[in-house]
Design an enzyme around this catalytic site. Structure first.
Site, PDB file in Angstrom:
ATOM      1  N   PRO A   2      -2.592 -10.874   2.019  1.00 23.64           N
ATOM      2  CA  PRO A   2      -3.803 -10.962   2.759  1.00 23.64           C
ATOM      3  C   PRO A   2      -4.335  -9.560   3.099  1.00 23.64           C
ATOM      4  O   PRO A   2      -3.707  -8.792   3.814  1.00 23.64           O
ATOM      5  CB  PRO A   2      -3.395 -11.714   4.006  1.00 23.64           C
ATOM      6  N   GLU A   3      -5.423  -9.223   2.492  1.00 23.21           N
ATOM      7  CA  GLU A   3      -6.103  -7.980   2.856  1.00 23.21           C
ATOM      8  C   GLU A   3      -7.208  -8.354   3.839  1.00 23.21           C
ATOM      9  O   GLU A   3      -7.242  -9.493   4.293  1.00 23.21           O
ATOM     10  CB  GLU A   3      -6.649  -7.300   1.584  1.00 23.21           C
TER      11      GLU A   3
END
Length: 271
Positions: A2-3
């Site tokens: 998850p960025e």
DNA sequence: AGTGCGGCCTGTCCGC
DNA sequence: TGCGGACAGGCCGCAC
């Protein structure tokens, strides 16, 4: 992880459910996260009211009247809203149960994610204190990036992934932004022209905004608060496209290891 | 101060 | 079918 787009998508999904809610109980099934959850973690939160759900970089900040819950999704984490009665599955490590009957469920197969309960100003916490600017604010502009790149020999792609320079940009979006900026990922940061840093800044903002609009990128684990994947994967130009034709010029996309991470680029479009 | 690397975990895939 | 090794969205903490 998850960025940034995935964390922001999660934030937008959980905020309407969590904000204003009262925590009935916190159930911890696995304390061994990136940092082990201390004894008393759950008890401190129980009975408190959730006031806000914010984000700083890739951290979610769940503000309660008992302190701020810092949540990082690591490489493989997700935070979903389920009903309290829903049976937990593998890697469902922590549940935050609300009196409303809803439940925020943290799942993380690789356990690189983390939870901290912080008292006082969360931005003063050691994990957040030294973070660089948010990429989608005016603080991240060409003058800033150009100044921060001077005398840096590190490759520009690694610099973009350095959270002290700018937060929220991970392996996928660093590669994608550099494609759109027309800059080869191996270029030394310190040798970038002002014009190149301006293109990079614009591309980072554009890619992150577009990814948020698509609900983020799902490679395998990531799902949003409703359990749905993100759809930005279809819009990737270089990431995980080694050997496939560049969507702009047809040249085969190249891949190499850079700082122990896979980097993808088009040798024709990026110089 | 900047840079590079090991390590934390599980799961999957690929070659033998 | 089993097994070893490489690899996967992150990032801290350490040595140099």
């Amino acid at each position: 992880m998850p960025e940034l787009p995935e964390v922001e998508t999660t934030r937008r999904g959980v905020a309407p459910v969590l904000e204003g809610g009262r925590i009935a109980a916190v159930q911890v099934r696995e304390r061994r996260l990136r940092w082990p959850l201390p004894p008393g973690f759950a008890a401190e939160l129980e009975g408190s009211r959730i006031l806000t759900v914010g984000r700083r970089g890739k951290y979610l900040l769940i503000g309660t009247d008992a302190g701020t819950l810092l949540l990082h999704l690591g490489m493989s984490g997700s935070l979903r809203i389920v009903t309290a009665a829903a049976a937990p599955g593998p890697h469902d490590h922590v549940d935050v149960l609300l009196r409303s009957g809803r439940c925020a469920r943290f799942n993380d197969p690789r356990r690189f994610g983390s939870l901290h309960l912080v008292h006082g100003d969360p931005l003063a916490h050691p994990l957040l204190r030294a973070l660089g600017p948010e990429p989608l604010t005016s603080a991240f502009d060409a003058a800033y990036l150009h100044a921060r790149t001077r005398r840096r020999r590190v490759a520009v792609k690694q610099l973009l992934m350095n959270s002290a320079i700018v937060v929220g940009v991970g392996n996928i979006y660093a590669s994608e932004a550099l494609f759109h900026a027309g800059v080869a990922p191996g270029r030394a940061a310190g040798r970038l022209s002002h014009a190149a840093t301006a293109r990079i800044v614009a591309a980072v903002k554009r890619v992150l905004r577009a990814a948020i609009r698509s609900g983020g990128t799902t490679l395998r684990d990531y799902v949003n608060a409703d359990g749905d994947p993100g759809y930005f994967r279809q819009k990737l130009y270089v990431y995980e496209r080694a050997g496939e034709p560049c969507r702009r010029c047809g040249t085969p996309i190249r891949q190499r290891r850079q700082g122990q991470r896979s980097t993808y680029w088009c040798p024709t479009c990026q110089r």
